[in-house]
Write a protein that holds these residues in place. Structure first.
Motif, PDB file in Angstrom:
ATOM      1  N   MET A 240       0.825  -1.210   0.000  1.00 15.20           N
ATOM      2  CA  MET A 240       0.000   0.000   0.000  1.00 15.20           C
ATOM      3  C   MET A 240       0.857   1.258   0.000  1.00 15.20           C
ATOM      4  N   ASN A 241       2.025   1.207   0.679  1.00 15.44           N
ATOM      5  CA  ASN A 241       2.905   2.369   0.685  1.00 15.44           C
ATOM      6  C   ASN A 241       3.400   2.689  -0.718  1.00 15.44           C
ATOM      7  N   LEU A 242       3.745   1.644  -1.478  1.00 15.47           N
ATOM      8  CA  LEU A 242       4.203   1.867  -2.843  1.00 15.47           C
ATOM      9  C   LEU A 242       3.097   2.482  -3.702  1.00 15.47           C
ATOM     10  N   LEU A 243       1.873   2.017  -3.522  1.00 11.54           N
ATOM     11  CA  LEU A 243       0.758   2.586  -4.280  1.00 11.54           C
ATOM     12  C   LEU A 243       0.568   4.058  -3.939  1.00 11.54           C
ATOM     13  N   ALA A 244       0.681   4.390  -2.662  1.00  9.32           N
ATOM     14  CA  ALA A 244       0.528   5.792  -2.252  1.00  9.32           C
ATOM     15  C   ALA A 244       1.642   6.648  -2.837  1.00  9.32           C
ATOM     16  N   VAL A 245       2.856   6.122  -2.824  1.00 12.68           N
ATOM     17  CA  VAL A 245       3.989   6.866  -3.379  1.00 12.68           C
ATOM     18  C   VAL A 245       3.798   7.110  -4.870  1.00 12.68           C
ATOM     19  N   GLU A 246       3.376   6.065  -5.584  1.00  9.60           N
ATOM     20  CA  GLU A 246       3.185   6.217  -7.024  1.00  9.60           C
ATOM     21  C   GLU A 246       2.034   7.169  -7.344  1.00  9.60           C
ATOM     22  N   ARG A 247       1.010   7.151  -6.518  1.00  9.91           N
ATOM     23  CA  ARG A 247      -0.094   8.091  -6.720  1.00  9.91           C
ATOM     24  C   ARG A 247       0.390   9.523  -6.550  1.00  9.91           C
ATOM     25  N   ILE A 248       1.185   9.761  -5.520  1.00  8.95           N
ATOM     26  CA  ILE A 248       1.707  11.109  -5.278  1.00  8.95           C
ATOM     27  C   ILE A 248       2.601  11.554  -6.434  1.00  8.95           C
ATOM     28  N   LYS A 249       3.465  10.652  -6.888  1.00  6.06           N
ATOM     29  CA  LYS A 249       4.365  11.001  -7.997  1.00  6.06           C
ATOM     30  C   LYS A 249       3.584  11.289  -9.272  1.00  6.06           C
ATOM     31  N   LEU A 250       2.558  10.506  -9.523  1.00  4.57           N
ATOM     32  CA  LEU A 250       1.787  10.687 -10.747  1.00  4.57           C
ATOM     33  C   LEU A 250       1.120  12.055 -10.798  1.00  4.57           C
ATOM     34  N   PHE A 251       0.539  12.469  -9.686  1.00  5.73           N
ATOM     35  CA  PHE A 251      -0.221  13.718  -9.688  1.00  5.73           C
ATOM     36  C   PHE A 251       0.605  14.923  -9.240  1.00  5.73           C
ATOM     37  N   SER A 252       1.909  14.736  -9.138  1.00  2.17           N
ATOM     38  CA  SER A 252       2.776  15.865  -8.787  1.00  2.17           C
ATOM     39  C   SER A 252       3.148  16.695 -10.016  1.00  2.17           C
ATOM     40  N   THR A 253       2.791  16.216 -11.200  1.00  4.48           N
ATOM     41  CA  THR A 253       3.030  16.960 -12.429  1.00  4.48           C
ATOM     42  C   THR A 253       1.699  17.304 -13.092  1.00  4.48           C
ATOM     43  N   ARG A 254       1.750  18.199 -14.043  1.00  2.00           N
ATOM     44  CA  ARG A 254       0.522  18.663 -14.688  1.00  2.00           C
ATOM     45  C   ARG A 254       0.033  17.745 -15.797  1.00  2.00           C
ATOM     46  N   SER A 255       0.930  16.982 -16.390  1.00  2.00           N
ATOM     47  CA  SER A 255       0.549  16.207 -17.566  1.00  2.00           C
ATOM     48  C   SER A 255      -0.599  15.229 -17.318  1.00  2.00           C
ATOM     49  N   PRO A 256      -0.664  14.506 -16.181  1.00  2.00           N
ATOM     50  CA  PRO A 256      -1.825  13.622 -15.981  1.00  2.00           C
ATOM     51  C   PRO A 256      -3.143  14.374 -15.927  1.00  2.00           C
ATOM     52  N   TRP A 257      -3.134  15.545 -15.299  1.00  2.00           N
ATOM     53  CA  TRP A 257      -4.357  16.334 -15.211  1.00  2.00           C
ATOM     54  C   TRP A 257      -4.806  16.778 -16.592  1.00  2.00           C
ATOM     55  N   TRP A 258      -3.855  17.252 -17.394  1.00  2.00           N
ATOM     56  CA  TRP A 258      -4.200  17.698 -18.738  1.00  2.00           C
ATOM     57  C   TRP A 258      -4.684  16.534 -19.600  1.00  2.00           C
ATOM     58  N   CYS A 259      -3.994  15.401 -19.501  1.00  2.00           N
ATOM     59  CA  CYS A 259      -4.413  14.226 -20.283  1.00  2.00           C
ATOM     60  C   CYS A 259      -5.814  13.770 -19.884  1.00  2.00           C
ATOM     61  N   ALA A 260      -6.082  13.768 -18.585  1.00  2.00           N
ATOM     62  CA  ALA A 260      -7.413  13.369 -18.116  1.00  2.00           C
ATOM     63  C   ALA A 260      -8.479  14.326 -18.643  1.00  2.00           C
ATOM     64  N   LEU A 261      -8.196  15.622 -18.573  1.00  2.00           N
ATOM     65  CA  LEU A 261      -9.143  16.626 -19.054  1.00  2.00           C
ATOM     66  C   LEU A 261      -9.386  16.489 -20.553  1.00  2.00           C
ATOM     67  N   ILE A 262      -8.315  16.270 -21.320  1.00  2.00           N
ATOM     68  CA  ILE A 262      -8.447  16.128 -22.768  1.00  2.00           C
ATOM     69  C   ILE A 262      -9.254  14.883 -23.114  1.00  2.00           C
ATOM     70  N   THR A 263      -9.010  13.791 -22.390  1.00  2.00           N
ATOM     71  CA  THR A 263      -9.732  12.545 -22.667  1.00  2.00           C
ATOM     72  C   THR A 263     -11.229  12.711 -22.432  1.00  2.00           C
ATOM     73  N   VAL A 264     -11.589  13.293 -21.302  1.00  2.00           N
ATOM     74  CA  VAL A 264     -13.005  13.504 -21.007  1.00  2.00           C
ATOM     75  C   VAL A 264     -13.618  14.475 -22.011  1.00  2.00           C
ATOM     76  N   ALA A 265     -12.859  15.513 -22.369  1.00  2.00           N
ATOM     77  CA  ALA A 265     -13.366  16.490 -23.336  1.00  2.00           C
ATOM     78  C   ALA A 265     -13.602  15.841 -24.701  1.00  2.00           C
ATOM     79  N   LEU A 266     -12.699  14.949 -25.116  1.00  2.00           N
ATOM     80  CA  LEU A 266     -12.884  14.252 -26.385  1.00  2.00           C
ATOM     81  C   LEU A 266     -14.131  13.364 -26.338  1.00  2.00           C
ATOM     82  N   SER A 267     -14.286  12.644 -25.235  1.00  2.00           N
ATOM     83  CA  SER A 267     -15.424  11.736 -25.113  1.00  2.00           C
ATOM     84  C   SER A 267     -16.736  12.491 -25.144  1.00  2.00           C
ATOM     85  N   VAL A 268     -16.837  13.500 -24.315  1.00  2.00           N
ATOM     86  CA  VAL A 268     -18.078  14.262 -24.210  1.00  2.00           C
ATOM     87  C   VAL A 268     -18.273  15.166 -25.427  1.00  2.00           C
TER      88      VAL A 268
END
Length: 249
Positions: free
Chosen positions: A1-29
């Motif tokens: 569980m500690n590794l999962l928490a660490v990877e979650r923090i690392k993933l969302f510490s940059t802007r690219s995942p947020w932008w990719c998520a927003l673009i994906t939802v925008a494309l779908s909708v």
């Protein structure tokens, strides 16, 4: 569980995942909104057509997100710190794949149900809804396909380690290679039946000809199609883990 928490923090510490998520939802909708608005009112739209943006283009953006989750660490050499903390390497990389897959799953479900909901609001007389098992697979199934695609992209990111190379290879294969394989004389069609994203499309859309791209020609049932697609992703991930153990970070 500690590794999962660490990877979650690392993933969302940059802007690219947020932008990719927003673009994906925008494309779908967005594609669902365009289709609902552009189709004449006397021509009902099919449920599968409302998922065109996510199933055709959203997957590509999610794979970019997944590849960047790995290659960015190699680019900035933070992967060395990760491997020093987890010398066996595999647990850290598996945790990364799990976190990215879960994020992709959530993005896929939000995009799919968001597209369906907007289409239902814009076309109340078309009786859009989840009436059959295939309807549920077409919409709710997008999340699992996103998740498996993300695992494939993570595996490729581990193997290639360079963002530009991994993203280029993913996009070229997804957008062009599987279709071009059909042009191979005599055997092209038979090869195409077993290519991963064609098989994934069988899970999502079945064999019924409706609005949008032609249905998959895979001989598998939807359930076995998803299992086959997941199996390919797992094999690629296992190969990537083996390579990561043997080479320098």
């Amino acid at each position: 569980m500690n590794l999962l928490a660490v990877e979650r923090i690392k993933l969302f510490s940059t802007r690219s995942p947020w932008w990719c998520a927003l673009i994906t939802v925008a494309l779908s909708v967005g594609f669902a909104a365009i289709l609902a608005g552009a189709t004449p009112t006397d021509e009902p739209i099919a449920l599968s057509a409302t998922q065109f943006g996510g199933s055709q283009f959203g997957i590509a953006v999610v794979m970019v997100l997944a590849a960047l989750a790995v290659t960015t660490e190699y680019r900035f050499n933070t992967i060395r710190t990760t491997f020093q903390a987890v010398p066996h390497r595999s647990p850290a990389l598996v945790a990364k794949a799990v976190v990215v897959a879960l994020v992709a799953l959530v993005i896929g479900e939000i995009g799919a149900f968001g597209a369906l909901g907007l289409a239902m609001l814009m076309r109340p007389d078309d009786h859009l809804g989840l009436h059959t098992t295939q309807d549920w697979l077409n919409v709710a199934g997008l999340g699992p396909v996103f998740a498996i695609s993300a695992v494939l992209a993570v595996a490729l990111g581990i193997l290639i380690r360079h963002s530009a190379g991994a993203i280029a290879l993913l996009l070229i294969y997804y957008l062009a290679v599987e279709e071009l394989v059909q042009l191979i004389p005599k055997v092209g069609h038979h090869i195409h039946e077993w290519l991963p994203f064609n098989v994934a499309n069988k899970f999502l859309r079945g064999s019924v000809v409706v609005d949008g791209p032609a249905p998959s020609d895979s001989p598998l049932s939807p359930g076995w199609a998803l299992a086959y697609f997941a199996g390919i992703a797992i094999v690629f991930l296992l190969v990537a883990l083996g390579v990561a153990k043997k080479r320098d970070a």
